[in-house]
Structures are given as C-alpha cells and as structure tokens.
Design a protein around this motif. Sequence first.
Motif, PDB file in Angstrom:
ATOM      1  N   LEU B   9      49.245  38.743 -33.919  1.00 32.87           N
ATOM      2  CA  LEU B   9      48.156  38.387 -34.829  1.00 32.87           C
ATOM      3  C   LEU B   9      47.068  37.673 -34.042  1.00 32.87           C
ATOM      4  N   LYS B  40      55.084  42.016 -32.720  1.00 36.65           N
ATOM      5  CA  LYS B  40      56.062  43.100 -32.601  1.00 36.65           C
ATOM      6  C   LYS B  40      55.901  43.810 -31.267  1.00 36.65           C
ATOM      7  N   LYS B  65      44.116  53.501 -33.193  1.00 36.09           N
ATOM      8  CA  LYS B  65      44.198  54.392 -34.356  1.00 36.09           C
ATOM      9  C   LYS B  65      45.341  54.062 -35.291  1.00 36.09           C
ATOM     10  N   LEU B  66      46.438  53.511 -34.751  1.00 40.67           N
ATOM     11  CA  LEU B  66      47.616  53.340 -35.611  1.00 40.67           C
ATOM     12  C   LEU B  66      48.427  52.077 -35.336  1.00 40.67           C
ATOM     13  N   LEU B  67      48.739  51.834 -34.059  1.00 44.30           N
ATOM     14  CA  LEU B  67      49.790  50.840 -33.785  1.00 44.30           C
ATOM     15  C   LEU B  67      49.362  49.411 -34.099  1.00 44.30           C
ATOM     16  N   ALA B  68      48.059  49.111 -34.010  1.00 40.08           N
ATOM     17  CA  ALA B  68      47.575  47.767 -34.347  1.00 40.08           C
ATOM     18  C   ALA B  68      46.429  47.898 -35.344  1.00 40.08           C
ATOM     19  N   ASN B  69      46.250  46.870 -36.154  1.00 33.28           N
ATOM     20  CA  ASN B  69      45.111  46.830 -37.082  1.00 33.28           C
ATOM     21  C   ASN B  69      44.083  45.861 -36.491  1.00 33.28           C
ATOM     22  N   VAL B  71      41.532  44.506 -37.433  1.00 33.78           N
ATOM     23  CA  VAL B  71      40.999  43.434 -38.285  1.00 33.78           C
ATOM     24  C   VAL B  71      41.808  42.149 -38.090  1.00 33.78           C
ATOM     25  N   ILE B  72      43.107  42.301 -37.863  1.00 35.40           N
ATOM     26  CA  ILE B  72      43.983  41.117 -37.830  1.00 35.40           C
ATOM     27  C   ILE B  72      44.817  40.994 -36.561  1.00 35.40           C
TER      28      ILE B  72
END
Lengths: 221, 81
Positions: B9, B40, B65-69, B71-72
């Motif tokens: 995070l 993670k 694209k997928l593994l992390a967001n 924004v956060i």
Amino acid sequence: MRAAVIVFPGSNCDRDLAVALERSTGKPPVMVWHGDSELPDVDFIGIPGGFSYGDYLRCGAIAANSPIMRAVKQKAEAGVAVLGVCNGFQVLVETGLLPGALLRNASLKFACRDVRLSVESSDSVFTRRYNAGDVLTIPVAHHDGNYFIDDDGLKRLEDNGQVAFRYVEDTNPNGSLGNIAGVFDAKRRVLGLMPHPERVTEALVGGTDGKALFDSLVESL
Amino acid sequence: MKARIHVTLKNGVLDPQGKAIETALHGLGFGEAGNVRQGKVIELDLKGVADKAAAEARVKEMCAKLLANPVIEDYSVELAG
C-alpha cells in the motif's frame, strides 16, 4: 428503458437487481454472462453485488478485466448509463470508469446493517426522483467499502459535485473518506455505491427507499 | 526467468490489517514493532524470456494493468534466473 445486468461467477445480487429493475421498467432486463464480449442494444447496464471471482487479487480486479467489461466500457463512453452496486462499485473503480478505490473496512469487520444515506445531488439520471438532502435508509453488506482517493482527487470530486451519496447520522460502516458512500463519473452517467438500493424496493421485504433510483432511470432513459 | 513482485500500500493509505497485526504483536510482547504494513508477493515464471530489460518492462506492464492498483498500491519487481 432497455436494461442489461452483468453476471460474473460469484455475483449474488444479480437476481435482486433484475427484480428491482423489472418492478420499475415493467420488463425483465437482459442477463449477460461475463464471458460474452458483446452487449445488446440497451440504455442501462447494471453491475450487481457479490463476490466476483472470489474477491481474488483485489475485489473487482479480475472482473474488471473480463471480456464483457471491455464492452461495458465502450457503452459507458458512448453515454449508456451504468450503475455498480457494492461489488459492482468495486468493479467500476477497478476499470477506471469511476475514480478512487475501495479498501478493507477500517473495522476489519464485514458490515451488514442498515445505514442512513443523504442524497447529495438530484441532478443525475439516477437521482432525479429524490431531492438533494433527502435521507434514506438502505442496507450495506460488505467487507471492502472504505472509499479512498488522494487529496487532489477528493477536491475534484467535491468541486464537480461527483459525490452522489454520503453516510450520515454516524452510520459510516467502513471508515470511508468524507463519509462517501457513492460517486458519479464526471458526466454523471456512471454511478457506483456500496449500499444496496435494489434490496429496498418493496415494503414487504423491508423498505422502499431505493425504488426512486430505478424510477429515476425509467424517467430519464 | 522468474519474477517476484512485491505489492504494498502507498504511504498515506490506511492499512487496517497492518494495524491489527501491530496490535497483535504488541499483545505478544513485541512492543518495538511499529508501522506494520501488509502487502502481497506474487511469483511467476516468464517462459522463453532471456533479456532482463525486456522482461522487466513486461512485468511492469502486468503490474500496471492487473497486479497492482496504482490508486492505492506501489510495486517492485525482482528478476532471477
């Protein structure tokens, strides 16, 4: 109004959403499976609550990358109204159709209870049958509804009037920033919210405060 | 080649799970533990990839694209083999 409801593996509010829509539109919506890549010609798309793909990786993240969501994104960009409830809201922030993110509830507990919600704007296809300032009783049922956005993003939301609903009367169930329960996109054609308006469209099952949202859509679309 | 991706995070994003872990550690007598953050780890094999720079670019694209967001979450990539 022609409506579609998207169904993912793990969706569990798809039928509730379909029943709520039918109660307002008079006809059942088209149910569209996540593996499909095309949508019928509709005016409205609903993304239901549930636990799509078991909430693996992040809530809504796998669903956001399923074939049907590419089609939903195209329709949304063309102006079709899109509503995401609970897990549907999580899917919409993961696709980027709505700003922000939904974190684990601050309490770490699954919150399943009625909350009090203020309607922040009646100026949208979703809320025109409400008045700004109306306070509704609507249930929540989620583990990851803690809305987060950075300071600049929050300022943009507030300045553009993109906050649709807020928790009031100390009923914020998840610690979300600014008591935000639901947000619009910049054009107010996409709405995501954690509470479940589709569960309160019939007095027999606990309330009718959510019905005006579906009636607003019928009036608008 | 193998990739190991750490997703954490961002600073300033509330981590209630980290807080709960910290409280539990304090309860066990590890009073020195502070600022606990939970993240993670994702491991994967990269088939038929030999060039490290190209591999890193591909894995970063997977993260975006997928593994992390974004924004956060922040991410870092380790490559081996």
